[in-house]
Design an enzyme around this catalytic site. Sequence first.
Site, PDB file in Angstrom:
ATOM      1  N   GLY A  14      30.307  39.931  23.235  1.00 38.81           N
ATOM      2  CA  GLY A  14      31.574  39.224  23.105  1.00 38.81           C
ATOM      3  C   GLY A  14      31.424  37.906  22.374  1.00 38.81           C
ATOM      4  O   GLY A  14      32.118  36.928  22.671  1.00 38.81           O
ATOM      5  N   TYR A 155      41.565  40.883  37.876  1.00 41.92           N
ATOM      6  CA  TYR A 155      40.546  40.179  37.091  1.00 41.92           C
ATOM      7  C   TYR A 155      39.536  39.519  38.025  1.00 41.92           C
ATOM      8  O   TYR A 155      38.320  39.636  37.830  1.00 41.92           O
ATOM      9  CB  TYR A 155      41.223  39.139  36.198  1.00 41.92           C
ATOM     10  N   ALA A 157      38.721  40.350  40.982  1.00 39.30           N
ATOM     11  CA  ALA A 157      37.886  41.365  41.630  1.00 39.30           C
ATOM     12  C   ALA A 157      36.749  41.815  40.726  1.00 39.30           C
ATOM     13  O   ALA A 157      35.607  42.005  41.171  1.00 39.30           O
ATOM     14  CB  ALA A 157      38.739  42.551  42.046  1.00 39.30           C
ATOM     15  N   LYS A 159      35.347  40.081  38.391  1.00 35.67           N
ATOM     16  CA  LYS A 159      34.391  38.984  38.259  1.00 35.67           C
ATOM     17  C   LYS A 159      33.626  38.746  39.562  1.00 35.67           C
ATOM     18  O   LYS A 159      32.472  38.301  39.548  1.00 35.67           O
ATOM     19  CB  LYS A 159      35.107  37.709  37.800  1.00 35.67           C
ATOM     20  N   ILE A 188      38.623  27.437  30.096  1.00 33.03           N
ATOM     21  CA  ILE A 188      37.918  27.031  28.882  1.00 33.03           C
ATOM     22  C   ILE A 188      38.876  27.232  27.699  1.00 33.03           C
ATOM     23  O   ILE A 188      39.523  28.275  27.603  1.00 33.03           O
ATOM     24  CB  ILE A 188      36.633  27.855  28.665  1.00 33.03           C
TER      25      ILE A 188
END
Length: 249
Positions: A14, A155, A157, A159, A188
């Site tokens: 990524g 999301y 979960a 992570k 960020i």
Amino acid sequence: MFDDLRGKVALVTGAGRGIGAGIAARLVQEGCFVYVADVDAGAAGESAGQLAPAAAAMGLDVRDRAGLRAGVERVVAERGGLDILVNNAGLVTSGPFDSTTPEAFDALVAVNFTGVFNCVQAAVPAMTGRAGAAIVNIASVSAEKGGGAVGNVWYGATKAAVVAITKGLGRDLGPRGIRCNGIAPGVITTDMVKGHVTPETRDRFLARFPIGRFGEADDVARVVAFLASSASSFITGETIAVDGGFLRT
């Protein structure tokens, strides 16, 4: 800053933009040769081009196990082995829990959770026996909050799974000489996050950051460099929040 990173070989997923691009740039600055991997081959090429000759682009989908194996084989063929793996590729979902479609949920799990499994399975054989080998997983503060900040419950979960993977790999890979740690970023300022933070919600988010600002990609990247270096040689299985104090509010 971390002299022992000079000459190390890193693979960052990524890395075509955002946090991943910042990580790749920081590792090059520290003296690594970096494979800039991204599902968007054009973005990977652009990011790597800015770091040449200390970087190479790699079109890579973390859902593609055969492609990952081929990618690691290329790294070994060209550089002799792999020292650092940064599992950064990820997707974000936001909004109420029931606004996420089954298709979006499946994609989220495939990239954020299964993608880490795929990358680790492909990379560990090439990392075993390399002095100072290290894996860094990019999780999120949403793992502890069960969503919140930008991501929603689903999301969070995925992570949280990354945090659990990090703990377990810290234990299981230690005997192979590979450390595994994680980072849980807060908000960020990347293009992906900007799409989820509107002018109306910006001030509300900022009020929850004691440091008084959102993070930059290099805030995360500098911690990646620390966790990949011998400065953290007695740390494994940990996830460090890089969040401007968000989890303390």
